[in-house]
Structure formats: structure tokens, C-alpha cells
Design a protein around this motif. Sequence first.
Motif, PDB file in Angstrom:
ATOM      1  N   VAL A  58      -1.833   9.678  -1.511  1.00  0.00           N
ATOM      2  CA  VAL A  58      -3.196   9.980  -1.951  1.00  0.00           C
ATOM      3  C   VAL A  58      -3.273  11.472  -2.213  1.00  0.00           C
ATOM      4  N   VAL A 101      -2.327   3.469   2.628  1.00  0.00           N
ATOM      5  CA  VAL A 101      -1.948   4.120   1.375  1.00  0.00           C
ATOM      6  C   VAL A 101      -1.488   5.537   1.726  1.00  0.00           C
ATOM      7  N   THR A 133     -13.200   8.716   1.264  1.00  0.00           N
ATOM      8  CA  THR A 133     -12.316   7.822   0.506  1.00  0.00           C
ATOM      9  C   THR A 133     -10.861   8.041   0.899  1.00  0.00           C
ATOM     10  N   PRO A 181       0.795  -1.226   0.000  1.00  0.00           N
ATOM     11  CA  PRO A 181       0.000   0.000   0.000  1.00  0.00           C
ATOM     12  C   PRO A 181       0.828   1.278   0.000  1.00  0.00           C
ATOM     13  N   HIS A 240      -5.898   2.305   5.569  1.00  0.00           N
ATOM     14  CA  HIS A 240      -5.384   1.044   5.026  1.00  0.00           C
ATOM     15  C   HIS A 240      -3.909   1.121   4.646  1.00  0.00           C
ATOM     16  N   LEU A 255      -8.482   5.236   2.716  1.00  0.00           N
ATOM     17  CA  LEU A 255      -7.210   4.840   2.109  1.00  0.00           C
ATOM     18  C   LEU A 255      -6.048   5.050   3.069  1.00  0.00           C
TER      19      LEU A 255
END
Length: 127
Positions: A116, A113, A104, A87, A111, A108
Motif C-alpha cells: 500500500v 494487503v 484506508t 492480498p 486485511h 488494508l
Amino acid sequence: KKERKKERKKGRKMSSEEIEIPTAIEPYAEAGNPERYWTWYRPFGLLFNLLVTTTVLVFVIILSPIILVHTIHRKWKLSRSSFHTDPKDIRIAVIGAGWTGMQTILRLKEHGVVQVKGFEKLDRLGG
């Protein structure tokens, strides 16, 4: 009729004996029972209902274990799956900084990530 109007104006309720039923209206109690019809196609309707009910029950009985096994297999497969890409190496662009875009980005980040980027056409957030 004039007396009835006068009585109504006074506010006195009329008893059921004082109210006349027009002759064109027959009281329900005197109408009798409706006729029962047994047509030639009624057995076919009953047979069709029995056939459909039996078919649905057979499919439910046969498909229930299959659906249960498929669901368990899918949960097991998903529980042992891993990311194909780390990720931290994924780059994602979110278009729109409204409620959905902000949620969103938040999910993200939760999780893992890191890269972004959000894009919004206006100078403010919130849609």
C-alpha cells in the motif's frame, strides 16, 4: 385606560374580572362547535386510503419472506467467499493522507494487503 396604566406601573396584576374583552373578539366557549362537512368526494378519499393501506400490507406480507430468504442467502454466500487474488499480491495507491486516507491504509494492512502506498500533495499528514 389611564387607571389601568397606573395599575400596571405599580406592578399590581389585574384580575380577570377587571380585564375587558373587546367586542370584536368572541370568547372560544361562546363560538360553538365548527360545522362538519360531508362532501360528495369524501367516500372516494376513504376508499383510496383503504386501497393504499391494503396494498402496502399485502406487499409487506408477501415481500417479507422473500427479503428474509435473500438476506440469509447473501450472508451465506459472502461467508464462504474467498479472495480472488491473494492480498499480499495486490498493489494499492491511496491518494490523500488525511483522516480517510490514513484509515484506508490501516484497514488494508489489517486485511493483509502489504503493498500500500500513500500519496499526499503537502509535506505533512492530516489533510
